[in-house]
Enzyme design. Structure first.
Site, PDB file in Angstrom:
ATOM      1  N   HIS A 249       0.775  -1.376  -0.085  1.00 55.95           N
ATOM      2  CA  HIS A 249       0.003  -0.051   0.059  1.00 55.95           C
ATOM      3  C   HIS A 249       0.920   1.237  -0.047  1.00 55.95           C
ATOM      4  CE1 HIS A 249       0.868   0.161   4.340  1.00 55.95           C
ATOM      5  NE2 HIS A 249       0.369  -0.722   4.435  1.00 55.95           N
TER       6      HIS A 249
ATOM      7  N   HIS B 278       4.157   1.580   2.495  1.00 58.89           N
ATOM      8  CA  HIS B 278       5.191   0.997   1.825  1.00 58.89           C
ATOM      9  C   HIS B 278       5.834   1.960   0.799  1.00 58.89           C
ATOM     10  CE1 HIS B 278       2.677  -2.635   2.896  1.00 58.89           C
ATOM     11  NE2 HIS B 278       3.651  -2.870   3.660  1.00 58.89           N
TER      12      HIS B 278
ATOM     13  N   CYS C 215       2.970 -11.646  19.156  1.00 64.43           N
ATOM     14  CA  CYS C 215       2.016 -11.116  18.085  1.00 64.43           C
ATOM     15  C   CYS C 215       2.598 -11.499  16.575  1.00 64.43           C
ATOM     16  CB  CYS C 215       2.030  -9.467  18.066  1.00 64.43           C
ATOM     17  SG  CYS C 215       1.335  -8.763  16.588  1.00 64.43           S
TER      18      CYS C 215
ATOM     19  N   CYS D 293       3.672  -8.814  14.037  1.00 67.38           N
ATOM     20  CA  CYS D 293       4.589  -8.082  14.298  1.00 67.38           C
ATOM     21  C   CYS D 293       5.726  -9.262  13.903  1.00 67.38           C
ATOM     22  CB  CYS D 293       4.694  -7.207  15.513  1.00 67.38           C
ATOM     23  SG  CYS D 293       3.825  -6.017  15.803  1.00 67.38           S
TER      24      CYS D 293
ATOM     25  N   CYS E 290      -2.366  -6.570  20.335  1.00 70.16           N
ATOM     26  CA  CYS E 290      -1.359  -5.770  20.085  1.00 70.16           C
ATOM     27  C   CYS E 290      -1.467  -4.233  19.857  1.00 70.16           C
ATOM     28  CB  CYS E 290      -0.626  -6.130  18.636  1.00 70.16           C
ATOM     29  SG  CYS E 290       0.867  -5.123  18.214  1.00 70.16           S
TER      30      CYS E 290
ATOM     31  N   HIS F  79      -1.041  -3.451  16.013  1.00 71.63           N
ATOM     32  CA  HIS F  79      -2.124  -4.292  14.996  1.00 71.63           C
ATOM     33  C   HIS F  79      -3.464  -4.277  15.354  1.00 71.63           C
ATOM     34  CE1 HIS F  79       1.763  -5.638  13.158  1.00 71.63           C
ATOM     35  NE2 HIS F  79       1.308  -5.681  12.055  1.00 71.63           N
TER      36      HIS F  79
ATOM     37  N   LYS G  33      -3.464   4.524  11.394  1.00 70.11           N
ATOM     38  CA  LYS G  33      -2.143   4.024  10.498  1.00 70.11           C
ATOM     39  C   LYS G  33      -2.560   3.386   9.425  1.00 70.11           C
ATOM     40  CE  LYS G  33       2.116   1.311  10.953  1.00 70.11           C
ATOM     41  NZ  LYS G  33       1.755   0.011  10.328  1.00 70.11           N
TER      42      LYS G  33
ATOM     43  N   LYS H  23      -3.899  -2.942   5.920  1.00 69.95           N
ATOM     44  CA  LYS H  23      -4.752  -3.488   4.909  1.00 69.95           C
ATOM     45  C   LYS H  23      -5.945  -4.105   6.061  1.00 69.95           C
ATOM     46  CE  LYS H  23      -2.944  -3.504   0.604  1.00 69.95           C
ATOM     47  NZ  LYS H  23      -3.920  -2.866  -0.500  1.00 69.95           N
TER      48      LYS H  23
END
Length: 524
Positions: free
Chosen positions: A21, A24, A130, A133, A155, A158, A305, A308
């Site tokens: 996305h 990145h 996690c 991560c 987490c 996430h 943040k 996806k």
């Protein structure tokens, strides 16, 4: 140690559990702008990116899709991750995959060295893990879940439930490097940037470090531990080694010496791995730590943040299909203070495209090339006597080069672009005030007209050089339209440090028609 005239920059390698996305792509573009800038400054430059293909997360994703982990990784790399580089115009020098033999060989060699030297021991570990991560979490890394995860610990990054894992592992003696890491941070104040991240990392290390679990027995998708093939290497310990496996550690000593140490450009959420674990690993192997670790902020969509899993991920091609790769690169590098979090919105992108690229830079380039065609038959005229107005433009260009270079040295890419953009603004103002279309009507003012047009053309020459790392396609088109000598950036005189030296565009140069660099776009 690398030659001080060299520059090696590496992005983190990205998980292939899903397609990329714009978060990145943001990291990729930042690294590419810095690499292009150094490369165009005559510095021996190397730019690395790649993919992280081992670990439990990849295994689970592959199983869920009915393929082997290797098949999944191959598919994602070929269909999504490598095409991303073309989508956003990345000029990387290498692309490393952690499933390549050249990498796996280095991982095993590095592990064996640390084991032989007493830095790896066997033990048992139980803790919160996690999978997103690929990391054991401390209690303060967890929060109470909401919605479907209410009543569970999740987490903080996430937002998904953690797992409690207990298994026999091999451990890296990370705790023994606490003081050496603190000494590193003190002796090199710019080792971790920006300062807010540096303070966070130092505080974390001062609280004390635990030894790091570096193997797993609960799954088998990874690099085997060389002395015990019932274990695979912890994915982060494996992945971090890509930065030296790609440049020949253990196999090409000359290239390794030429390139290392690297600048590590990462998202702030993985800065601990790169600023704590990674330098400790290198110290254990008697290798120099990275040159610098820069942790940039997050891209936020709707205040969250980019993710996806939360359906806030935006594919880069959704932007480039409409606005083009240059606009993508310019927007994300200029609209966000590099190092801080930044919010993305389609409205802001569209507004900046129209105001800054189409109306600002693009219109300036089109006007100047058109006037050279109309009033000088497309030939760059010789400048006459300079007035204060021309001297002011010359000073603006010279100052912009100095300010932009100073900003790049601290990774303040947004400030570098802002410095270069003073040339755009000053040239637009200069042309408005000098009114060459009126001067052209007075035959006795031919020398004055030529001075104005030469100043504008030479200003564009400097802009083409300085903006090439950010908007490479537009800069090249402008370079060709100006009829400038050679390919942009190939000659020393065209390098960024020399961009502010006035008078490099020779009088008599034949220009070429220029299509709109940033065509107007009707957006909803």
């Amino acid at each position: 140690m690398a030659d001080p005239r060299s520059f090696y920059i590496a992005t983190p390698i990205f998980y292939v559990n899903d397609v990329p996305h714009i978060g990145h792509a943001y990291t990729e573009v930042a690294a590419d702008v810095l690499a292009r800038w150094h490369r165009q400054s005559g510095v021996d430059t190397w730019s690395l990116t790649g993919t992280d293909e081992h670990g439990q997360k990849i295994l689970r994703t592959a199983v869920a899709n009915g393929v082997t982990p290797q098949e999944w990784a191959d598919k994602l790399v070929d269909s999504a991750w490598k095409p991303l580089l073309d989508t956003i115009d990345i000029a990387n020098d290498d692309f490393i995959r952690t499933t390549e033999p050249r990498h796996e060989t280095v991982v095993q060699k590095f592990l064996q060295k640390l084991y032989d030297d007493g830095f790896i021991t066997e033990g048992e570990y139980e803790g919160y893990y996690c999978v997103g991560c690929e990391e054991y979490k401390q209690a303060d890394d967890l929060v109470d879940g909401t919605g479907e995860f209410e009543g569970q610990l999740v987490c903080a990054i996430h937002g998904r439930p953690i797992e409690v894992l207990k298994e026999k592992n091999y451990f890296f003696a990370l705790s023994t490097f606490q003081q050496r890491l603190l000494d590193l941070y003190e002796s090199q104040p710019d080792f971790i940037q920006p300062p807010s991240l540096r303070n966070e990392i130092i505080s974390f290390v001062r609280r004390g470090l635990d030894d790091l679990s570096i193997s797993r027995q609960s799954f088998d998708w990874g690099v085997r531990i060389p002395w015990d093939d019932s274990h695979v290497t912890y994915v982060w310990f494996d992945a971090l080694l890509n930065y030296i496996s790609a440049i020949g550690w253990g196999s090409d000593d000359a290239n390794f010496a030429r390139r290392w140490p690297a600048v590590q450009l990462v998202g702030k959420d993985i800065a601990r791995f790169h600023a704590v674990i990674w330098p400790a690993m290198l110290m254990a192997a008697d290798l120099q730590p990275p040159a610098r670790v820069f942790g940039h902020g997050w891209l936020l969509v709707g205040g969250e943040k980019m993710s996806k899993s939360k359906l806030t991920g935006i594919a880069p091609h959704q932007i480039t299909d409409v606005f083009g790769s240059d606009a993508f690169r310019y927007y994300f590098m200029s609209a966000i203070n590099f190092g801080q979090d930044g919010s993305f919105s389609w409205e802001d992108l569209s507004a900046r495209y129209q105001a800054e690229l189409a109306n600002g830079f693009g219109n300036l380039a089109s006007r100047v090339i058109a006037m050279l065609g109309k009033y000088c038959d497309g030939v760059v005229p010789a400048a006459g006597e300079a007035t204060d107005a021309e001297i002011g433009i010359q000073k603006t260009v010279a100052d912009a080069v100095v300010s932009a270079q100073r900003a790049i040295d601290t990774f303040a890419i947004h400030d570098a672009i802002a410095a270069v953009w003073t040339i755009v603004d000053e040239l637009n103002g200069y042309i408005t005030l000098q009114e060459p279309w009126k001067v052209a009507k007075v035959e006795s003012q031919a020398a004055r007209l030529h001075t104005i047009l030469y100043t504008a053309a030479e200003g564009l020459r400097a802009l083409a050089v300085l903006l090439s790392p950010v908007t490479p396609q537009a800069a090249q088109k402008l370079w060709v339209a100006l009829g400038a000598e050679g390919a942009l950036g190939e000659l020393l005189a065209q390098s960024i440090p020399n961009a502010g030296e006035w008078g490099q565009l020779p009088a008599g140069t034949q220009t070429q028609p220029l299509e709109a660099l940033f065509p107007r776009i009707e957006t909803e």
